[in-house]
Design a protein around this motif. Sequence first.
Motif, PDB file in Angstrom:
ATOM      1  N   VAL A 176       0.836  -1.201   0.000  1.00 15.02           N
ATOM      2  CA  VAL A 176       0.000   0.000   0.000  1.00 15.02           C
ATOM      3  C   VAL A 176       0.873   1.254   0.000  1.00 15.02           C
ATOM      4  O   VAL A 176       0.529   2.253  -0.627  1.00 15.02           O
ATOM      5  N   ASP A 177       2.019   1.200   0.656  1.00 21.47           N
ATOM      6  CA  ASP A 177       2.873   2.381   0.787  1.00 21.47           C
ATOM      7  C   ASP A 177       3.665   2.712  -0.479  1.00 21.47           C
ATOM      8  O   ASP A 177       3.704   3.863  -0.891  1.00 21.47           O
ATOM      9  N   CYS A 178       4.314   1.719  -1.096  1.00 23.48           N
ATOM     10  CA  CYS A 178       5.176   2.017  -2.253  1.00 23.48           C
ATOM     11  C   CYS A 178       4.687   1.381  -3.558  1.00 23.48           C
ATOM     12  O   CYS A 178       5.333   1.513  -4.581  1.00 23.48           O
ATOM     13  N   ASP A 179       3.569   0.645  -3.515  1.00 26.59           N
ATOM     14  CA  ASP A 179       2.934   0.053  -4.702  1.00 26.59           C
ATOM     15  C   ASP A 179       3.753  -1.076  -5.340  1.00 26.59           C
ATOM     16  O   ASP A 179       3.528  -1.434  -6.487  1.00 26.59           O
ATOM     17  N   ALA A 180       4.710  -1.645  -4.612  1.00 28.98           N
ATOM     18  CA  ALA A 180       5.499  -2.766  -5.133  1.00 28.98           C
ATOM     19  C   ALA A 180       4.646  -4.034  -5.148  1.00 28.98           C
ATOM     20  O   ALA A 180       3.814  -4.236  -4.270  1.00 28.98           O
ATOM     21  N   GLU A 181       4.829  -4.863  -6.154  1.00 26.53           N
ATOM     22  CA  GLU A 181       4.159  -6.160  -6.224  1.00 26.53           C
ATOM     23  C   GLU A 181       5.204  -7.245  -6.001  1.00 26.53           C
ATOM     24  O   GLU A 181       6.324  -7.151  -6.506  1.00 26.53           O
ATOM     25  N   PHE A 182       4.823  -8.278  -5.230  1.00 28.53           N
ATOM     26  CA  PHE A 182       5.743  -9.372  -4.957  1.00 28.53           C
ATOM     27  C   PHE A 182       4.943 -10.614  -4.607  1.00 28.53           C
ATOM     28  O   PHE A 182       3.751 -10.552  -4.362  1.00 28.53           O
ATOM     29  N   ARG A 183       5.607 -11.753  -4.608  1.00 31.83           N
ATOM     30  CA  ARG A 183       4.982 -13.032  -4.284  1.00 31.83           C
ATOM     31  C   ARG A 183       5.710 -13.660  -3.109  1.00 31.83           C
ATOM     32  O   ARG A 183       6.915 -13.476  -2.947  1.00 31.83           O
ATOM     33  N   ARG A 205       5.919  -8.593   4.896  1.00 32.46           N
ATOM     34  CA  ARG A 205       6.350  -7.201   4.766  1.00 32.46           C
ATOM     35  C   ARG A 205       6.833  -6.970   3.344  1.00 32.46           C
ATOM     36  O   ARG A 205       7.343  -7.873   2.695  1.00 32.46           O
ATOM     37  N   CYS A 206       6.712  -5.749   2.898  1.00 31.23           N
ATOM     38  CA  CYS A 206       7.193  -5.376   1.568  1.00 31.23           C
ATOM     39  C   CYS A 206       8.708  -5.526   1.520  1.00 31.23           C
ATOM     40  O   CYS A 206       9.410  -4.998   2.382  1.00 31.23           O
ATOM     41  N   PRO A 207       9.229  -6.208   0.514  1.00 29.38           N
ATOM     42  CA  PRO A 207      10.681  -6.365   0.409  1.00 29.38           C
ATOM     43  C   PRO A 207      11.389  -5.074   0.000  1.00 29.38           C
ATOM     44  O   PRO A 207      12.591  -4.953   0.180  1.00 29.38           O
ATOM     45  N   ASP A 208      10.643  -4.096  -0.544  1.00 25.14           N
ATOM     46  CA  ASP A 208      11.265  -2.840  -0.980  1.00 25.14           C
ATOM     47  C   ASP A 208      11.364  -1.810   0.135  1.00 25.14           C
ATOM     48  O   ASP A 208      12.411  -1.230   0.358  1.00 25.14           O
ATOM     49  N   CYS A 209      10.245  -1.589   0.855  1.00 21.43           N
ATOM     50  CA  CYS A 209      10.250  -0.525   1.861  1.00 21.43           C
ATOM     51  C   CYS A 209      10.086  -1.038   3.287  1.00 21.43           C
ATOM     52  O   CYS A 209      10.194  -0.268   4.226  1.00 21.43           O
ATOM     53  N   ASP A 268       2.080  -2.991   5.615  1.00 21.81           N
ATOM     54  CA  ASP A 268       0.773  -2.656   5.036  1.00 21.81           C
ATOM     55  C   ASP A 268       0.690  -3.180   3.607  1.00 21.81           C
ATOM     56  O   ASP A 268       0.892  -2.432   2.645  1.00 21.81           O
ATOM     57  N   VAL A 269       0.451  -4.483   3.471  1.00 25.39           N
ATOM     58  CA  VAL A 269       0.350  -5.114   2.160  1.00 25.39           C
ATOM     59  C   VAL A 269      -1.029  -5.725   1.985  1.00 25.39           C
ATOM     60  O   VAL A 269      -1.686  -6.098   2.953  1.00 25.39           O
TER      61      VAL A 269
END
Length: 58
Positions: A28-35, A45-49, A53-54
Amino acid sequence: MGVLTAVVNVLSPDEETAGDDSFGYRCVDCDAEFRRPKRQMTRVRCPDCGSPDVRSAG
């Protein structure tokens, strides 16, 4: 896709191509997509930021 996600995908191609054995997420924060594999569904957790909040990417 962020740089960290790209590196993780290169180092762990089995997670990216796991198909039915993984879930897709969008940060939700940085719009990165991951699996992530189904076995790693808790505390995702988001691997980028690093944001917890995913949401499911369907």
